[in-house]
Design a protein around this motif. Sequence first.
Motif, mmCIF file in Angstrom:
data_model
loop_
_atom_site.group_PDB
_atom_site.id
_atom_site.type_symbol
_atom_site.label_atom_id
_atom_site.label_comp_id
_atom_site.label_asym_id
_atom_site.label_seq_id
_atom_site.Cartn_x
_atom_site.Cartn_y
_atom_site.Cartn_z
ATOM 1 N N LYS A 46 0.903 -1.330 -0.100
ATOM 2 C CA LYS A 46 0.064 -0.098 0.095
ATOM 3 C C LYS A 46 1.097 1.205 -0.053
ATOM 4 O O LYS A 46 1.934 1.462 0.867
ATOM 5 N N ARG A 47 0.616 2.310 -0.989
ATOM 6 C CA ARG A 47 1.545 3.307 -1.068
ATOM 7 C C ARG A 47 0.545 4.700 -0.911
ATOM 8 O O ARG A 47 -0.819 4.807 -1.398
ATOM 9 N N GLY A 48 1.025 5.697 -0.433
ATOM 10 C CA GLY A 48 0.405 6.973 -0.480
ATOM 11 C C GLY A 48 0.806 7.856 0.633
ATOM 12 O O GLY A 48 1.294 7.464 1.591
ATOM 13 N N PRO A 49 0.285 9.055 0.679
ATOM 14 C CA PRO A 49 -0.786 9.624 -0.512
ATOM 15 C C PRO A 49 0.076 10.017 -1.485
ATOM 16 O O PRO A 49 1.077 10.935 -1.321
ATOM 17 N N ASN A 60 -5.559 13.820 -3.903
ATOM 18 C CA ASN A 60 -5.018 12.921 -2.811
ATOM 19 C C ASN A 60 -5.412 11.827 -3.141
ATOM 20 O O ASN A 60 -6.621 11.255 -3.078
ATOM 21 N N THR A 61 -4.439 10.845 -3.328
ATOM 22 C CA THR A 61 -4.630 9.318 -4.059
ATOM 23 C C THR A 61 -3.767 8.228 -3.195
ATOM 24 O O THR A 61 -2.641 8.366 -2.920
ATOM 25 N N TRP A 62 -4.481 7.077 -2.727
ATOM 26 C CA TRP A 62 -3.748 6.137 -2.188
ATOM 27 C C TRP A 62 -3.880 4.997 -3.120
ATOM 28 O O TRP A 62 -5.098 4.777 -3.774
ATOM 29 N N ILE A 63 -3.081 4.091 -3.400
ATOM 30 C CA ILE A 63 -3.044 2.950 -4.138
ATOM 31 C C ILE A 63 -2.290 1.717 -3.442
ATOM 32 O O ILE A 63 -1.655 1.722 -2.500
ATOM 33 N N SER A 81 -8.344 4.966 -3.087
ATOM 34 C CA SER A 81 -9.019 6.144 -3.131
ATOM 35 C C SER A 81 -8.358 7.301 -3.850
ATOM 36 O O SER A 81 -7.149 7.409 -4.185
ATOM 37 N N GLY A 82 -9.230 8.188 -4.407
ATOM 38 C CA GLY A 82 -8.680 9.244 -5.046
ATOM 39 C C GLY A 82 -8.979 9.039 -6.638
ATOM 40 O O GLY A 82 -9.755 8.141 -6.926
#
Length: 247
Positions: A48-51, A118-121, A73-74
């Motif tokens: 998991k990476r972000g934001p 703002n995005t989490w991937i 999200s994002g």
Amino acid sequence: MAQKKSGTCGLHLINNDRDCNSCSLPRKCIGTNLDSSQSDSITGIIRKRGPYKPGETIFRMEDPFKSIFAIQSGSVKLESSLDDGTPVIHGFYFSGELIGIEAVGDVKYQNDAVALENTWICELPFQQVEALCSQIPELQHEMLELLGKRIRYTNRTIVQGRYLSADRRFLLFLNDLYQRKGIMTSDGKRTVTLPMTKGDIAVHLGLRPESLSRALSRLQEAGIIRNRSREIEIQGNEEELLSCLWV
């Protein structure tokens, strides 16, 4: 194209003990029909990476292809440029959707993936995904379906869309956008919030900004949409919207 920060920076790597079964997304991005043990196999390879802040790059064109990414999200746009520098936007992607999958079978990514907000991937190393596909036929089938869906989207919006007027080209895009991220308000209004700019939409649809602006004005005057700065309200139901495409 302007220089962007690389998305592989360690600052975006976080320790997160949430697994796929506790993800807040209403639908799994991958492995929808798998049982709990099979889902655990996917959870075990996720990073998991972000934001990522607006304008930051998750991966860049010509980076070695190593992973596919699920947007937790994002939102993200995929972009590149022609040899003469003309910008090309290949698509916009939202929570629960995959990016990087278009590079499957190649050794490098073919575009930049840029965060629009703002995005989490969730990063899924492709070699490990491929190994799981050989062990779990249902996952392999789902991956092939996702690739087919991406091809159909490109054919519908880009290949067929080029023969439509600006008005109909935008309506085709808007209908697809509503199916993917639109909401219906408590009073029954169907709206789509736009994380991208109208300029980005024009580039994606192969239109000049002024052509898109005129199309939006015509559609609003016709009572088909209500155009706001970062929101489009769709007037009428889906059947009425689709009928406008082919009249």
